[in-house]
Design an enzyme around this catalytic site. Structure first.
Site, PDB file in Angstrom:
ATOM      1  CG  HIS A  99       0.104   2.675  12.614  1.00 23.72           C
ATOM      2  ND1 HIS A  99      -1.252   2.373  12.522  1.00 23.72           N
ATOM      3  CD2 HIS A  99       0.604   2.230  11.485  1.00 23.72           C
ATOM      4  CE1 HIS A  99      -1.463   1.868  11.714  1.00 23.72           C
ATOM      5  NE2 HIS A  99      -0.578   1.641  10.888  1.00 23.72           N
ATOM      6  CG  HIS A 136      -0.500  -0.002   2.674  1.00 30.78           C
ATOM      7  ND1 HIS A 136      -0.399   1.182   3.264  1.00 30.78           N
ATOM      8  CD2 HIS A 136      -0.605  -1.013   3.437  1.00 30.78           C
ATOM      9  CE1 HIS A 136       0.074   0.825   4.395  1.00 30.78           C
ATOM     10  NE2 HIS A 136       0.128  -0.449   4.498  1.00 30.78           N
ATOM     11  CG  ASP A 190       2.144   0.585   7.782  1.00 35.01           C
ATOM     12  OD1 ASP A 190       1.932  -0.033   6.871  1.00 35.01           O
ATOM     13  OD2 ASP A 190       1.417   0.650   8.972  1.00 35.01           O
ATOM     14  CD  GLU A 247      -2.953  -1.546   5.118  1.00 37.39           C
ATOM     15  OE1 GLU A 247      -3.127  -2.728   5.886  1.00 37.39           O
ATOM     16  OE2 GLU A 247      -2.920  -0.466   6.026  1.00 37.39           O
ATOM     17  CD  GLU A 248      -2.121   1.989   7.531  1.00 37.09           C
ATOM     18  OE1 GLU A 248      -2.682   1.598   8.423  1.00 37.09           O
ATOM     19  OE2 GLU A 248      -0.902   1.740   7.247  1.00 37.09           O
ATOM     20  CG  ASP A 289       1.547  -3.665   5.270  1.00 34.21           C
ATOM     21  OD1 ASP A 289       2.186  -2.709   5.664  1.00 34.21           O
ATOM     22  OD2 ASP A 289       0.282  -3.682   5.103  1.00 34.21           O
TER      23      ASP A 289
HETATM   24 CO    CO Z   1      -0.390   0.250   8.952  1.00 37.18          CO
HETATM   25 ZN    ZN Z   2       0.650  -1.347   6.337  1.00 37.98          ZN
END
Ligand code: CO
Ligand code: ZN
Length: 333
Positions: free
Chosen positions: A305, A65, A166, A196-197, A219
């Site tokens: 994150h 992503h 990420d 995606e998130e 990922d």
């Molecule tokens: Co993520």
């Molecule tokens: Zn991810």
């Protein structure tokens, strides 16, 4: 790959606003694909057609992503302070005190209301973004504007630190795999997905359009190798992880076996991944149409994150190696 990763992580692309990241990817993959298109949700779909003598090519979708977590302005007060909401899994504890960058170019600092005690954990509803404005009128941000963390890429030995590892690591690994792959007996779809998130939205739409026989997400996966971490096997620097399960999917056991056997034969280090929290694009691919055999190759990451996500460069190069071998040979199931 390091320079590419630096460029990708220092580019801003919160979910739904992946434009700048998409432009970099399109430029990189142009000489590496046979066909490239961008679908209605903005995912980049790059096809590499099978070698001429290939028998029974499998249609394989690989997904990484482009988007990252972010913030969205929800209210501007009279003094010009910006209240905000999350875009994807933005946590309060990682957001407070950080710097953010709005897509319109404005920078801001995340502050908070008066605390009851210094030990208080602050909910995002008590935070605001200070963009240096003196009034609502002067504030360069309007309701609905999106922002992402602002933080430069840093090297610490083999460890690399940046925002949006990420999943820009996944994006870089896919691009480098396209570069490394000489030819494949399979019909390959390298997909750089959107949103995606916020719930694996781009991957679902892309998989429906492609209708693959097999799907793999590339990922990140959180590790259990820091003080007091949840007890999990994954560690930084011990190789790419073969996903067996996460909170949203059970990987197809045949896909797991194929990945594990290939890694062992090629003597590429790998780890077995049982992740207790979170999921990936592989879930959306697995559940599309009448269902798809799916799995994931995960890159270990610490502080996921946050604005300083940490990976080990060797895990990235080993991920490229493993993917390249996986895609170079026929598959027996
Ligand atoms: Co993520
Ligand atoms: Zn991810």
């Amino acid at each position: 790959m390091k320079q590419l990763l630096k460029t990708l992580t220092e580019t801003f692309g919160p979910s739904g606003y992946e434009d700048a990241v998409r432009r970099i990817i399109l430029k990189e993959i142009k000489p590496l694909a046979d066909e490239i298109r961008v679908d209605a949700l903005g995912s980049v779909i790059a096809r590499v057609t099978p070698a001429k003598n290939a028998k029974n090519p499998k249609k394989i979708m690989l997904a990484a992503h482009m988007d990252e977590i972010g913030l969205m302005a929800s209210h501007i007060d009279k003094s010009g302070f910006v209240r905000f909401t999350n875009v994807g899994g933005t946590f309060g504890r990682y957001t407070l005190g950080t710097r953010v960058h709005f897509l319109n170019g404005t920078s801001g600092v995340v502050g908070y209301d008066r605390l009851e005690s210094v030990d208080e954990t602050v909910p995002m509803s008590k935070m605001f973004i200070d963009v240096g404005a003196r009034s609502q009128k002067e504030c360069p941000v309007t309701v609905g504007d999106v922002a992402a963390f602002e933080r430069p890429f840093t090297e610490m030995g083999t460890k690399l630190v940046a925002k949006s590892m990420d999943d820009r690591t996944g994006v870089a690994v896919l691009i480098e795999t396209m570069r490394a792959l000489k030819s494949s007996p399979h019909d390959l779809y390298f997909v750089f997905t959107t949103q995606e998130e916020v719930g694996v939205r781009g991957a679902g739409a892309a998989a429906y359009g492609i209708d693959p026989d097999l799907g793999l997400a590339i990922d990140v996966t959180p590790t259990g190798d820091t003080p007091g971490a949840i007890k999990m096997e994954m560690k930084l620097g011990k190789g790419p992880c073969v996903k067996i399960r996460d909170a949203g999917m059970l990987a197809d056991p045949r896909v797991v076996e194929w990945m594990v056997n290939t890694a062992e034969k090629a003597r590429i280090p790998y780890q077995r991944e049982v992740l207790l929290i979170g999921s990936t694009d592989a879930r959306a691919v697995q559940l599309t149409r009448a269902g798809v055999a799916a799995g994931a190759l995960s890159i270990p990451v610490r502080y996921v994150h946050s604005s300083s996500e940490m990976v080990d460069y060797e895990d990235l190069t080993n991920s490229v190696k493993l993917l390249t071998v996986l895609l170079s040979k026929p598959i027996s199931f």
